[in-house]
Design an enzyme around this catalytic site. Structure first.
Site, short mmCIF file in Angstrom:
data_model
loop_
_atom_site.label_atom_id
_atom_site.label_comp_id
_atom_site.label_asym_id
_atom_site.label_seq_id
_atom_site.Cartn_x
_atom_site.Cartn_y
_atom_site.Cartn_z
N CYS A 114 16.91 24.31 35.60
CA CYS A 114 17.46 23.55 36.73
C CYS A 114 17.34 24.34 38.03
O CYS A 114 17.04 23.79 39.08
CB CYS A 114 18.95 23.26 36.54
SG CYS A 114 19.40 22.72 34.93
N ASP A 115 17.62 25.64 37.95
CA ASP A 115 17.83 26.40 39.18
C ASP A 115 16.79 27.48 39.45
O ASP A 115 16.80 28.07 40.53
CB ASP A 115 19.23 27.05 39.13
CG ASP A 115 20.33 26.01 39.06
OD1 ASP A 115 20.11 24.91 39.60
OD2 ASP A 115 21.38 26.28 38.47
N CYS A 138 21.43 27.65 33.80
CA CYS A 138 20.29 26.79 33.47
C CYS A 138 19.06 27.17 34.27
O CYS A 138 18.91 26.78 35.43
CB CYS A 138 20.66 25.33 33.74
SG CYS A 138 19.26 24.23 33.52
#
Ligand SMILES: Cc1cc2nc3c(=O)[nH]c(=O)nc-3n(C[C@H](O)[C@H](O)[C@H](O)COP(=O)(O)OP(=O)(O)OC[C@H]3O[C@@H](n4cnc5c(N)ncnc54)[C@H](O)[C@@H]3O)c2cc1C
Length: 353
Positions: free
Chosen positions: A145-146, A142
């Site tokens: 997200c990261d 992701c």
């Protein structure tokens, strides 16, 4: 009929598995139809859209909206009409009796007259050495997200479809350079995404590694991913040509790896039911036009969203299917109720005599 009723936490008219766009849309419609839905969040509350910052193509938001905000709005809307949204992962559905027995991974059992499967799809992995150890330690599925954890690092994205192009473009915000490893020469992605990708290639922010596959990830939990082993062959699919003299293996230093290689539908909990699935595990529904498009092969179980749709996989299409599933479930529940009343009426008439 099972005699194990004492362990049942609660009976509901309708249980919805999933709080992605499909499940929440189904919940809104089902609640407004007085079907009192109980909606389980699963492992990913809010579903895949919670992994993205900007949703620019969902109608009604000309300035765009963040995925988590869109999902949160829908959750509030569903609750406003009476839907109950709860944490919980469905482990299995027993369709050998009515009502259905819905068993959760924590052991709780619910019964339901109808079930909507809106459980989406999960990111795929490659299954190469180093993957299990380094997932969450420099390896991610992701970007949104990261990505911000890897500022000024070299980032490798794996894949060749829309998601891979989108994630590679997104990661240029953070990376010193994004490398995109794709096992073929041609991209599967829409022209829109390929064009966008190529703009960043022209700008020097993305470098393409075509006909290239990852075979191993190196690093440690303490230091994260620091290196990958890659293979390349000018004909593509290099891991399928290990003995070809043109297949070359090489190591490459990177600070992070993002997989963007597709999804697997979340349908394990339906495996022992009569719900028909395709080879990949996507639910097969009635489809076509007219009523009952979301019906599965089991009366009373309906499918909606990415768990059915392996082609469009968009928020708006998932929402559309969630709406259809709630309407189909409502029709089914009304039919069952009417049949039950009609079946009971002769007996009642007899007892009156
Ligand atoms: C990074 C990214 C960006 C995206 N950007 C866009 C975009 O800009 N526009 C767009 O239209 N689409 C976008 N999409 C696609 C969109 O997110 C999906 O098409 C949509 O979320 C599908 O909705 P869904 O409800 O079918 O499934 P999902 O969103 O996958 O939700 C599935 C739900 O089911 C739950 N679940 C799974 N198994 C179980 C179980 N056993 N029991 C109970 N619950 C379970 C999960 O926890 C989750 O809540 C993007 C996707 C990603 C990954």
């Amino acid at each position: 009929m099972s005699d194990a009723t004492s362990d049942v936490v609660e009976h509901r008219r309708l249980i919805v598995a999933g709080t992605g766009i499909a499940g929440l849309t189904a919940a809104i419609y089902a609640a407004r139809s007085n079907n009192d839905p109980l909606v389980f969040e699963g492992d990913e509350p809010g579903g895949q859209l919670t992994l993205t910052t900007d949703v620019d193509n969902y109608p009604g938001f000309p300035e765009g909206i963040s995925g988590p905000e869109l999902v949160q709005n829908m959750k509030e809307q569903a609750r406003k009409f009476g839907a109950q949204v709860e944490n919980g992962v469905v482990e299995s559905v027993d369709d050998s009796e009515r009502p259905f027995r819905v068993t959760m991974t924590n052991g709780d059992v619910y019964t339901a007259d109808a079930v909507i499967a809106a459980s989406g799809a999960s990111a795929r992995t490659l299954g190469v050495p180093g993957e299990d150890e380094l997932m969450g330690y420099g390896l991610s599925t992701c970007a949104t997200c990261d990505g911000a954890f890897f500022r000024d690092e070299k980032i490798l994205v794996v894949g060749g479809g829309d998601a891979a192009c989108e994630e590679a473009v997104f990661l240029t915000k953070f990376a010193s350079t994004v490398y995109l490893a794709h096992r073929r020469e041609e991209f599967r992605a829409e022209d829109y995404w390929v064009d966008k990708l190529m703009d960043h290639v022209d700008d020097g922010e993305i470098e393409l590694m075509l006909n290239t596959e990852v075979t191993e990830l190196h690093g440690s939990k303490e230091e994260g991913v620091d290196r990958v082993t890659l293979v390349r062959n000018p004909e593509g699919h290099p891991t399928e040509r290990p003995d070809d003299p043109e297949t070359e293996e090489f190591d490459f230093d990177v600070g992070a790896v993002f997989y963007a290689i597709g999804h697997t539908p979340n349908t394990e909990y339906l495996e022992d039911t009569g719900v028909r699935m395709d080879d990949e595990g996507y639910i097969r529904t009635e489809g076509g036009d007219g009523a009952g498009q979301t019906a599965t092969d089991v009366d009373g179980i309906f499918g909606a969203g990415d768990v059915v749709d392996h082609y469009y996989q968009q928020a708006i299409t998932a929402g559309g299917m969630g709406c259809k599933a709630a309407i189909d479930a409502d029709t089914y529940l009304e039919d069952v109720e009417r049949e039950g009343v009609e079946a009971a009426e002769p007996a009642a008439a007899e007892s009156d005599d």
